[in-house]
Design an enzyme around this catalytic site. Sequence first.
Site, PDB file in Angstrom:
ATOM      1  N   GLY A  50       0.818  -1.201   0.000  1.00 24.42           N
ATOM      2  CA  GLY A  50       0.000   0.000   0.000  1.00 24.42           C
ATOM      3  C   GLY A  50       0.857   1.259   0.000  1.00 24.42           C
ATOM      4  O   GLY A  50       0.582   2.216  -0.728  1.00 24.42           O
ATOM      5  N   HIS A  51       1.917   1.262   0.827  1.00 26.52           N
ATOM      6  CA  HIS A  51       2.848   2.390   0.822  1.00 26.52           C
ATOM      7  C   HIS A  51       3.542   2.516  -0.532  1.00 26.52           C
ATOM      8  O   HIS A  51       3.735   3.624  -1.051  1.00 26.52           O
ATOM      9  CB  HIS A  51       3.919   2.205   1.904  1.00 26.52           C
ATOM     10  CG  HIS A  51       3.408   2.266   3.310  1.00 26.52           C
ATOM     11  ND1 HIS A  51       3.390   1.171   4.141  1.00 26.52           N
ATOM     12  CD2 HIS A  51       2.874   3.289   4.018  1.00 26.52           C
ATOM     13  CE1 HIS A  51       2.891   1.509   5.310  1.00 26.52           C
ATOM     14  NE2 HIS A  51       2.576   2.794   5.276  1.00 26.52           N
TER      15      HIS A  51
END
Length: 348
Positions: A50-51
């Site tokens: 996600g990052h």
Amino acid sequence: VPIIMEVVDTIEKLRERLNALRWAEALGASGQYGPRSVGLVPTMGHLHEGHLDLVRCSTRENEITVGTIFVNPTQFNRSEDFELYPRNEARDVKMFRDAGTHLVFVPKSKEIMYPNDHSTQVTCEPLASRLEGSFRPGHFNGVTLIVTKLLNLVQPSILYLGAKDAQQCVVLSRLVKDLNYNTQVRIVPTHRDPNDGLALSSRNALLSETERKIAPTVYLGLRVAQLVIESEPKLSTSEYVKEIVSFIYKTYGERAADDLNLTWNVEYVSTANRETLQEINGALPSETLLSVAVMLGRARLIDNIVLHSKATLISTDSSQLHAMLKPTIERVLEQHFQTVINQITLKN
């Protein structure tokens, strides 16, 4: 700009290296004289895909991408939560490098960001007191303070945030607007496990193997509610949506946790306005933020989904509507989620 990533640990080094990158050759992508565009990806570390979605989006849209790793103590309500937060700086730095980041700011101590005589606060009310703020008083004061500092230090063209933290996106978007930052806010869709839909989160590292199998119930409740009101628009009210989510959580999350002597505690199920975060009662508007928070063992799991309602004023008797609810839920589960249910109920 050639991608030779640098890691800096003081404000002075951050400013020096960022200034050199921003004005390298004094030409931006447009070929015009001026600073290069900068994307900012603030994190507390323990990176996941996600990052990296945020980083990839930034590298596509900017000439320079700056990442930060700082477990911010001012946004934790309890010291034990701060101590429990997973950390792996070497791994995070490598992930930033592999994803194409140019500069990573890793303050070497709390005092770098908060000197002993630090006394300034940044608040964003009433947005910060709703939803998460009700259960984590002061949390968003810590978020707004650290992000204000990072915006001042980096002066990014675009700030990248993940949609999983919906309230954080709303609060920080308001902060950027109210304080007249010359920065756009880019909200990147939630990255989910492709097999069971669990939203990726650094806190997932706190889940035991068995808890991880139950954790997809959090998203299951949201997604079932979404599909139910899509198939039966007459059920598009806050009351029915919350009843759907509660039914899923009791049937699968709570029951599985009780059988295994695990902690499953639903803190809230909310249907709110996407911009004001005010709770919606009754018929849903065209867009509604459905968000939840669940404690599963030591991990506090939050998630959200946007409901799109096509409901019109229908004079259907409420008893008839309620009679439709459970059969519709069961049909949606059977059509879409049998594999996930088998995982949650430990049948595979």
